[in-house]
Design an enzyme around this catalytic site. Structure first.
Site, PDB file in Angstrom:
ATOM      1  N   ILE A  39      20.972  14.210  30.634  1.00  0.00           N
ATOM      2  CA  ILE A  39      21.006  14.634  32.409  1.00  0.00           C
ATOM      3  C   ILE A  39      20.664  13.370  32.887  1.00  0.00           C
ATOM      4  O   ILE A  39      20.464  13.915  34.087  1.00  0.00           O
ATOM      5  CB  ILE A  39      20.577  16.204  32.776  1.00  0.00           C
ATOM      6  CG1 ILE A  39      19.759  16.065  32.748  1.00  0.00           C
ATOM      7  CG2 ILE A  39      20.750  17.333  31.642  1.00  0.00           C
ATOM      8  CD1 ILE A  39      18.394  17.676  32.957  1.00  0.00           C
ATOM      9  N   TYR A  63      11.330  18.652  31.852  1.00  0.00           N
ATOM     10  CA  TYR A  63      10.290  18.168  31.376  1.00  0.00           C
ATOM     11  C   TYR A  63       9.606  19.115  31.328  1.00  0.00           C
ATOM     12  O   TYR A  63       8.707  19.328  32.133  1.00  0.00           O
ATOM     13  CB  TYR A  63      10.080  17.302  31.720  1.00  0.00           C
ATOM     14  CG  TYR A  63       8.576  15.949  31.409  1.00  0.00           C
ATOM     15  CD1 TYR A  63       8.908  14.554  30.808  1.00  0.00           C
ATOM     16  CD2 TYR A  63       6.832  16.362  31.447  1.00  0.00           C
ATOM     17  CE1 TYR A  63       7.606  14.416  30.174  1.00  0.00           C
ATOM     18  CE2 TYR A  63       6.577  15.899  31.351  1.00  0.00           C
ATOM     19  CZ  TYR A  63       6.804  14.358  30.496  1.00  0.00           C
ATOM     20  OH  TYR A  63       5.174  13.852  29.770  1.00  0.00           O
ATOM     21  N   TYR A 127       3.577  18.879  36.633  1.00  0.00           N
ATOM     22  CA  TYR A 127       5.019  19.331  36.496  1.00  0.00           C
ATOM     23  C   TYR A 127       5.446  20.966  37.813  1.00  0.00           C
ATOM     24  O   TYR A 127       7.064  20.398  37.772  1.00  0.00           O
ATOM     25  CB  TYR A 127       3.982  20.499  35.589  1.00  0.00           C
ATOM     26  CG  TYR A 127       5.322  21.275  35.061  1.00  0.00           C
ATOM     27  CD1 TYR A 127       7.095  21.585  34.038  1.00  0.00           C
ATOM     28  CD2 TYR A 127       5.180  22.759  35.406  1.00  0.00           C
ATOM     29  CE1 TYR A 127       7.506  21.969  34.021  1.00  0.00           C
ATOM     30  CE2 TYR A 127       5.867  23.333  35.056  1.00  0.00           C
ATOM     31  CZ  TYR A 127       7.261  23.178  34.009  1.00  0.00           C
ATOM     32  OH  TYR A 127       7.785  24.585  34.220  1.00  0.00           O
ATOM     33  N   LYS A 131       9.310  20.240  39.721  1.00  0.00           N
ATOM     34  CA  LYS A 131       9.656  21.301  39.106  1.00  0.00           C
ATOM     35  C   LYS A 131       9.915  21.572  40.745  1.00  0.00           C
ATOM     36  O   LYS A 131      11.598  22.543  40.889  1.00  0.00           O
ATOM     37  CB  LYS A 131       8.954  21.920  38.944  1.00  0.00           C
ATOM     38  CG  LYS A 131       9.276  22.699  37.256  1.00  0.00           C
ATOM     39  CD  LYS A 131      10.714  22.151  36.368  1.00  0.00           C
ATOM     40  CE  LYS A 131      11.040  23.010  36.051  1.00  0.00           C
ATOM     41  NZ  LYS A 131      12.115  22.812  35.480  1.00  0.00           N
TER      42      LYS A 131
HETATM   43  N1  LIG Z   1       7.750  27.253  28.339  1.00  0.00           N
HETATM   44  C1  LIG Z   1       7.748  27.953  29.319  1.00  0.00           C
HETATM   45  O1  LIG Z   1       6.528  28.752  29.424  1.00  0.00           O
HETATM   46  C2  LIG Z   1       8.037  27.818  30.799  1.00  0.00           C
HETATM   47  C3  LIG Z   1       7.489  28.661  31.921  1.00  0.00           C
HETATM   48  C4  LIG Z   1       8.134  28.750  33.184  1.00  0.00           C
HETATM   49  C5  LIG Z   1       9.385  27.709  33.656  1.00  0.00           C
HETATM   50  N2  LIG Z   1       9.586  27.481  32.512  1.00  0.00           N
HETATM   51  C6  LIG Z   1      11.172  26.153  33.061  1.00  0.00           C
HETATM   52  O2  LIG Z   1      12.259  27.249  31.788  1.00  0.00           O
HETATM   53  C7  LIG Z   1      13.075  25.916  31.863  1.00  0.00           C
HETATM   54  C8  LIG Z   1      13.443  26.321  29.917  1.00  0.00           C
HETATM   55  O3  LIG Z   1      12.231  25.770  29.318  1.00  0.00           O
HETATM   56  P1  LIG Z   1      12.071  26.025  27.752  1.00  0.00           P
HETATM   57  O4  LIG Z   1      11.141  26.540  27.695  1.00  0.00           O
HETATM   58  O5  LIG Z   1      13.398  26.665  27.203  1.00  0.00           O
HETATM   59  O6  LIG Z   1      12.326  24.099  27.991  1.00  0.00           O
HETATM   60  P2  LIG Z   1      12.468  22.886  26.405  1.00  0.00           P
HETATM   61  O7  LIG Z   1      11.757  24.086  25.151  1.00  0.00           O
HETATM   62  O8  LIG Z   1      11.492  22.008  26.919  1.00  0.00           O
HETATM   63  O9  LIG Z   1      13.635  22.964  26.132  1.00  0.00           O
HETATM   64  C9  LIG Z   1      14.015  21.418  27.294  1.00  0.00           C
HETATM   65  C10 LIG Z   1      15.086  20.667  26.789  1.00  0.00           C
HETATM   66  O10 LIG Z   1      15.967  20.076  27.858  1.00  0.00           O
HETATM   67  C11 LIG Z   1      16.006  18.674  25.950  1.00  0.00           C
HETATM   68  N3  LIG Z   1      15.688  17.308  26.684  1.00  0.00           N
HETATM   69  C12 LIG Z   1      14.803  16.954  27.142  1.00  0.00           C
HETATM   70  N4  LIG Z   1      15.378  15.589  28.582  1.00  0.00           N
HETATM   71  C13 LIG Z   1      17.029  16.189  28.489  1.00  0.00           C
HETATM   72  C14 LIG Z   1      17.962  14.719  29.121  1.00  0.00           C
HETATM   73  N5  LIG Z   1      17.669  13.622  29.325  1.00  0.00           N
HETATM   74  N6  LIG Z   1      19.286  15.542  29.278  1.00  0.00           N
HETATM   75  C15 LIG Z   1      19.360  16.790  28.399  1.00  0.00           C
HETATM   76  N7  LIG Z   1      18.478  16.759  27.325  1.00  0.00           N
HETATM   77  C16 LIG Z   1      17.726  16.822  27.415  1.00  0.00           C
HETATM   78  C17 LIG Z   1      14.388  18.803  25.427  1.00  0.00           C
HETATM   79  O11 LIG Z   1      15.072  18.013  24.683  1.00  0.00           O
HETATM   80  P3  LIG Z   1      13.525  17.612  23.586  1.00  0.00           P
HETATM   81  O12 LIG Z   1      13.016  18.337  23.090  1.00  0.00           O
HETATM   82  O13 LIG Z   1      13.683  16.573  23.046  1.00  0.00           O
HETATM   83  O14 LIG Z   1      12.628  16.778  24.900  1.00  0.00           O
HETATM   84  C18 LIG Z   1      14.579  19.780  25.287  1.00  0.00           C
HETATM   85  O15 LIG Z   1      15.473  20.696  24.070  1.00  0.00           O
HETATM   86  C19 LIG Z   1      13.267  24.741  31.923  1.00  0.00           C
HETATM   87  O16 LIG Z   1      13.610  24.865  33.346  1.00  0.00           O
HETATM   88  C20 LIG Z   1      11.303  25.247  32.748  1.00  0.00           C
HETATM   89  O17 LIG Z   1      10.675  24.388  33.141  1.00  0.00           O
HETATM   90  C21 LIG Z   1       9.751  26.896  30.963  1.00  0.00           C
END
Ligand SMILES: NC(=O)c1ccc[n+]([C@@H]2O[C@H](COP(=O)([O-])OP(=O)(O)OC[C@H]3O[C@@H](n4cnc5c(N)ncnc54)[C@H](OP(=O)(O)O)[C@@H]3O)[C@@H](O)[C@H]2O)c1
Length: 289
Positions: A39, A63, A127, A131
């Site tokens: 992306i 991230y 972070y 965001k």
């Molecule tokens: N986790 C939480 O507790 C939490 C809380 C509040 C909000 N959020 C938000 O919720 C959303 C989903 O979170 P999540 O926990 O599902 O995140 P995640 O598990 O970290 O997944 C993010 C995905 O994006 C991929 N990615 C990294 N760089 C990329 C690139 N250049 N192009 C395309 N894909 C790429 C990552 O691959 P790699 O693993 O290989 O880097 C990973 O598969 C995010 O927006 C996050 O900020 C998360």
């Protein structure tokens, strides 16, 4: 069939979307992660959108290494802000609606009541700042946007607090867990279901797509200590949990003390019923058996 492009599809939320995709036969999905669609590459994004021509883009890529972002702000900005701007701009070009996922970390965590969507933002971490920049670019570049802020995500996929606690609980007899930070643990499967329900109901005209920011988290409030106690109780892990203060757990990041969000807007606009975090946690363990 409505075409939906999911970016970052190998992460927690993206994997949950993929897992329940069969429940939405009216949707044709394209699930991509960095290997298929980076992306941060505007040319690849333009090409992919031009060929697949989705009606919705759901951006799950981010991230999410909160501590690491403090020292790697460049990469965090590229993914959480710049790339979101690219996705928004390119999706707008082809009239594709963008659903972007954001975080409770845009707030300073000192609120006296559950945060509403229009409460003042004041991120305290790198972070959270990146965001928030992403939110701004999303709104600016694609008027047909929905930003869904969520919190404390866990899932059967990827690494998260639930998995870490299960590991530690099995290794140790006793554990100190922070009791003065509260929020709403959210099963990524529930958020995935909410997102696809929204898309489906917009497409069948039972609900209208109202651009804006929305809050989604599972119902109820817990501290990390409460959450851990519940994990151990449900998973039958015999480990004593002691409440500790944030100051007793050194971290490079100041995490919000109060992360509870008001979800009335998303519930009202889309008729969503959100499960309580404790019920959803039980379901998570039942499904794992
Ligand atoms: N986790 C939480 O507790 C939490 C809380 C509040 C909000 N959020 C938000 O919720 C959303 C989903 O979170 P999540 O926990 O599902 O995140 P995640 O598990 O970290 O997944 C993010 C995905 O994006 C991929 N990615 C990294 N760089 C990329 C690139 N250049 N192009 C395309 N894909 C790429 C990552 O691959 P790699 O693993 O290989 O880097 C990973 O598969 C995010 O927006 C996050 O900020 C998360």
């Amino acid at each position: 069939m409505v075409k939906v492009l999911v970016t970052g599809a190998n992460g927690q939320l993206g994997s949950e979307l993929r897992k329940i995709s069969d429940l939405f036969p009216e949707i044709e999905f394209s699930f991509t992660d960095v290997g298929e669609l980076d992306i941060t590459d505007p040319w690849k994004v333009a090409d992919f959108l031009g060929i697949f021509k989705p009606r919705f883009l759901v951006n799950c890529a981010a991230y999410t290494a909160v501590d690491k972002a403090e020292t790697d702000i460049e990469t965090a900005t590229l993914l959480n802000a710049t790339a979101v701007g690219i996705l928004a701009e390119q999706s707008a070009e082809i009239g594709c609606k963008m659903i972007h996922v954001s975080t409770d970390y845009v707030f300073n965590g000192r609120g006296p009541r559950p945060y509403k969507e229009d409460d003042p933002v004041d991120p305290q971490s790198a972070y959270g700042k990146t965001k928030l920049e992403g939110e701004v670019l999303c709104m600016k570049n694609n008027p047909e946007y929905m930003i869904i802020r969520t919190s404390w995500l866990y899932s059967a996929f990827g690494n998260n607090f639930v998995k870490t606690m299960i590991r530690l609980g099995n290794e140790r007899d006793e554990l100190g867990v922070i009791a003065d930070q509260v929020g709403s643990p959210t099963n990524a499967a529930d958020l995935a279901h909410a997102i696809l329900t929204i898309i489906s109901s917009v497409e069948n005209n039972s609900k209208s797509f109202v651009p804006g920011i929305y809050h989604y988290a599972d119902e109820g409030v817990a501290s990390w200590y409460d959450f851990t106690k519940a994990i151990f109780e449900i998973a039958r892990i015999n480990c004593l949990v002691n409440p500790i203060a944030s100051e007793d757990y050194p971290s490079p990041v100041q995490r919000p003390a109060y992360s509870v969000m008001n979800k009335s807007k998303i519930k009202l606009n889309f008729g969503l019923q959100i499960p309580h975090w404790r019920d959803s946690l039980s379901e998570y363990f039942q499904k794992k058996q």
